[in-house]
Design an enzyme around this catalytic site. Structure first.
Site, PDB file in Angstrom:
ATOM      1  N   LEU A 124      -2.380   3.837   1.369  1.00  0.00           N
ATOM      2  CA  LEU A 124      -1.698   3.784   0.070  1.00  0.00           C
ATOM      3  C   LEU A 124      -2.234   2.622  -0.777  1.00  0.00           C
ATOM      4  O   LEU A 124      -2.657   2.821  -1.915  1.00  0.00           O
ATOM      5  CB  LEU A 124      -0.177   3.649   0.282  1.00  0.00           C
ATOM      6  CG  LEU A 124       0.695   3.543  -0.964  1.00  0.00           C
ATOM      7  CD1 LEU A 124       0.563   4.782  -1.851  1.00  0.00           C
ATOM      8  CD2 LEU A 124       2.174   3.355  -0.590  1.00  0.00           C
ATOM      9  N   THR A 125      -2.237   1.421  -0.209  1.00  0.00           N
ATOM     10  CA  THR A 125      -2.608   0.219  -0.966  1.00  0.00           C
ATOM     11  C   THR A 125      -4.086   0.235  -1.371  1.00  0.00           C
ATOM     12  O   THR A 125      -4.942   0.725  -0.633  1.00  0.00           O
ATOM     13  CB  THR A 125      -2.308  -1.029  -0.108  1.00  0.00           C
ATOM     14  OG1 THR A 125      -0.965  -0.943   0.342  1.00  0.00           O
ATOM     15  CG2 THR A 125      -2.493  -2.298  -0.895  1.00  0.00           C
ATOM     16  N   GLU A 126      -4.350  -0.310  -2.551  1.00  0.00           N
ATOM     17  CA  GLU A 126      -5.727  -0.331  -3.081  1.00  0.00           C
ATOM     18  C   GLU A 126      -6.083  -1.750  -3.526  1.00  0.00           C
ATOM     19  O   GLU A 126      -5.200  -2.607  -3.654  1.00  0.00           O
ATOM     20  CB  GLU A 126      -5.826   0.634  -4.266  1.00  0.00           C
ATOM     21  CG  GLU A 126      -5.537   2.072  -3.864  1.00  0.00           C
ATOM     22  CD  GLU A 126      -5.708   3.057  -5.016  1.00  0.00           C
ATOM     23  OE1 GLU A 126      -5.839   2.604  -6.191  1.00  0.00           O
ATOM     24  OE2 GLU A 126      -5.706   4.263  -4.741  1.00  0.00           O
ATOM     25  N   ASN A 128      -6.603  -2.880  -6.413  1.00  0.00           N
ATOM     26  CA  ASN A 128      -5.865  -3.260  -7.628  1.00  0.00           C
ATOM     27  C   ASN A 128      -4.388  -2.876  -7.596  1.00  0.00           C
ATOM     28  O   ASN A 128      -3.669  -3.125  -8.563  1.00  0.00           O
ATOM     29  CB  ASN A 128      -6.490  -2.589  -8.859  1.00  0.00           C
ATOM     30  CG  ASN A 128      -7.891  -3.077  -9.114  1.00  0.00           C
ATOM     31  OD1 ASN A 128      -8.211  -4.239  -8.869  1.00  0.00           O
ATOM     32  ND2 ASN A 128      -8.761  -2.187  -9.566  1.00  0.00           N
ATOM     33  N   GLY A 130      -0.789  -2.811  -5.314  1.00  0.00           N
ATOM     34  CA  GLY A 130       0.025  -3.143  -4.145  1.00  0.00           C
ATOM     35  C   GLY A 130       1.419  -2.569  -4.303  1.00  0.00           C
ATOM     36  O   GLY A 130       1.645  -1.393  -4.053  1.00  0.00           O
ATOM     37  N   ILE A 333       9.663 -27.155  16.545  1.00  0.00           N
ATOM     38  CA  ILE A 333      10.160 -27.612  17.853  1.00  0.00           C
ATOM     39  C   ILE A 333       8.991 -27.929  18.789  1.00  0.00           C
ATOM     40  O   ILE A 333       9.038 -28.894  19.553  1.00  0.00           O
ATOM     41  CB  ILE A 333      11.099 -26.543  18.469  1.00  0.00           C
ATOM     42  CG1 ILE A 333      12.448 -26.563  17.744  1.00  0.00           C
ATOM     43  CG2 ILE A 333      11.277 -26.755  19.977  1.00  0.00           C
ATOM     44  CD1 ILE A 333      13.392 -25.429  18.115  1.00  0.00           C
ATOM     45  N   GLY A 335       6.124 -28.971  17.858  1.00  0.00           N
ATOM     46  CA  GLY A 335       5.338 -30.081  17.317  1.00  0.00           C
ATOM     47  C   GLY A 335       3.848 -29.736  17.238  1.00  0.00           C
ATOM     48  O   GLY A 335       3.491 -28.595  16.913  1.00  0.00           O
ATOM     49  N   GLU A 359       5.022  -2.861   3.944  1.00  0.00           N
ATOM     50  CA  GLU A 359       6.026  -1.792   3.748  1.00  0.00           C
ATOM     51  C   GLU A 359       7.084  -2.191   2.719  1.00  0.00           C
ATOM     52  O   GLU A 359       8.271  -1.935   2.897  1.00  0.00           O
ATOM     53  CB  GLU A 359       6.700  -1.385   5.070  1.00  0.00           C
ATOM     54  CG  GLU A 359       5.855  -1.310   6.328  1.00  0.00           C
ATOM     55  CD  GLU A 359       4.522  -0.629   6.170  1.00  0.00           C
ATOM     56  OE1 GLU A 359       4.246  -0.068   5.099  1.00  0.00           O
ATOM     57  OE2 GLU A 359       3.715  -0.695   7.107  1.00  0.00           O
TER      58      GLU A 359
END
Lengths: 393, 79
Positions: A124-126, A128, A130, A333, A335, A359
């Site tokens: 789906l994502t390209e 240009n 998101g 915690i 460190g 997602e």
């Protein structure tokens, strides 16, 4: 809502935990450093029936109920967020086909997705595009008995190894979904390395140049790609991510419970210091809250209740926020040790950030959740007004 | 189940998502009244409330565009 697991679900949970303990946890840091997961591991995942977990038995899968599948995602998410992303995207392709595939598409692909013979990828994502997913720039043109695809997809989890992609493209100016196999002429992939998190998720860029696919590879109908096909898949994806965050949070907590009982400072174990206890208490509470939201989403999913979509969005949003705080505290915690590759908490923190983005980013979830809140408020006001009118008349 | 029953149930469902009053023939999708999650919520509502399965062949905006269209679609599926 019954919060108690059935004996069968408990048994499954133990099996998932044993698989993660034996096959994943000891190796996940190495996979992260290598930026790949060995194919044998993926095959083991498939052999256990975990890869095609939601595929019903009629197509050769185990057909897990929603809660059992959630428990699987929780355990896998605790072992490796990268491997969870495989279960997520593979499941998204399965879910899209189960809901909107033609009978022929289901018969052809679901048995192969169930066994892992075919690995699914979600395109789906390209470069240009998101969050504004409706504005995808990839195009599909109907030519003779085929569709010709042109465009690029980016940040595609397991794009380096998947061989069946659900690709979203504008066809006749409308978002539409297509199945594209890796072997189609005009289709190629480029690996993406050096990411902050999900380093072993073998991400890739997908390139389609005059990539011709048979016309029966259209999933759903023209114009229904985003609203229905992606809609069904993304809901499934959010569900996996929510549960995976719970597992990741639990892994952070377990690491801290162990470390604070081993590490001494100022003459005593870390667990004796109240500021450490404060962080541990917050972790426990936040993880439990996220898990309950996921249980609620599972309950609604098994009932097929329409509110499952909003409740899953809420669970994903909360759980991904939770894991960022929990993983950050876990590193704190530990460190300097927590910042080194000798301890997994640095990986948990890097992976946590990705959970807030995939997602549907936290900001997109916030917009949807807030809008729903205002709508429910309005609805309650209307109901109260009608009640008042009825009482007065 | 009568047409009125289906219409009222569907109206109640829509009220959860749409803040303005909609007429039975108003275009739900063209008006920008609903967000991207609505389509799947509507599918789940139809399936759960009326016990029908919405499938690939049903993906036609004429089945979902207006209140009357949704009611007609449900009635056809229930036959």
């Amino acid at each position: 809502m019954d919060l108690e697991l059935t004996s069968q679900q408990k048994q499954h949970q133990e099996q998932f935990r044993a698989f993660v303990t034996q096959e994943m946890a000891p190796y996940a840091d190495q996979w992260d450093q290598d930026e790949r997961i060995p194919s044998e591991v993926i095959q083991k995942l498939a052999n256990q029936g975990y890869l095609g977990a939601i595929v019903p038995s009629e197509y050769g899968g185990p057909g897990m109920d929603a809660l059992t599948f959630g428990l699987l995602c929780e355990e896998i998410g605790g072992g490796s967020a990268s491997l969870l992303s495989l279960i997520t995207v593979h499941g998204m392709v399965c879910q899209a086909l189960l809901k909107w595939g033609t009978p022929a598409q289901k018969t052809q692909w679901l048995p192969k997705l169930a066994t892992g013979e075919v690995i699914g990828g979600f395109g789906l994502t390209e470069p240009n595009v998101g969050s504004d997913a409706k504005s995808i720039e990839t195009t599909a043109t109907h030519v003779d008995n085929a569709y010709v695809l042109n465009g690029e997809k980016k940040w595609i989890s397991f794009g380096q190894v998947a061989n069946l992609f659900l690709i979203f493209a504008q066809c006749e100016g409308k978002p539409s979904a297509f199945l594209v196999t890796r072997d189609r002429p005009g289709f190629s992939t480029l690996p993406i390395n050096g990411l902050l998190g999900f380093r072993s998720a073998m991400l890739a860029q997908l390139l389609m140049k005059d990539c011709r696919i048979p016309e029966d590879h259209l999933v759903g109908k023209i114009g229904f790609g985003f609203s229905h096909v992606a809609g069904a898949a993304l809901d499934h994806g959010r569900y996996c991510v929510g549960w995976g965050c719970v597992g990741g949070g639990q892994a952070c907590l377990d690491a801290c419970l162990y470390y604070t009982g081993e590490r001494k400072q100022f003459g005593g174990f870390l667990k004796g210091h109240q500021l450490i206890q404060q962080m541990i208490a917050n972790m426990i509470t936040q993880i439990k809250a996220a898990r309950l939201l996921c249980y609620h989403a599972a309950y609604l999913k098994d009932k097929g209740d329409p509110s499952l979509i909003m409740e899953t969005s809420i669970a994903k949003y909360f759980a991904s926020q939770m894991i960022n705080q929990v993983a950050s505290d876990a590193v704190q915690i530990h460190g300097a040790n927590g910042c080194s590759s000798d301890y997994p908490v640095q990986r948990y923190l890097r992976d946590a950030k990705i959970m807030e983005i995939i997602e549907g980013s936290s900001q997109m979830q916030q917009i949807i959740i807030a809008k729903s809140g205002y709508q429910n408020f309005l609805l309650e006001k209307r109901k109260a007004r009608r009640h008042d009118d009825a009482t007065q008349s | 189940m009568t047409t009125t029953d289906i219409l009222e149930k569907t109206k109640s469902f829509l009220a959860q998502f749409i803040s303005v009053q909609v007429g039975n023939d108003d275009d739900l999708f063209a008006s920008g009244l609903v967000n991207s999650l609505f389509a799947m919520q509507l599918v789940l509502f139809v399936e759960k409330e009326f016990g029908v399965k919405v499938e690939n062949d049903d993906l036609d905006y004429d089945n979902f565009r207006t209140l009357n269209a949704i009611v007609g679609f449900i009635q056809r599926k229930m036959k």
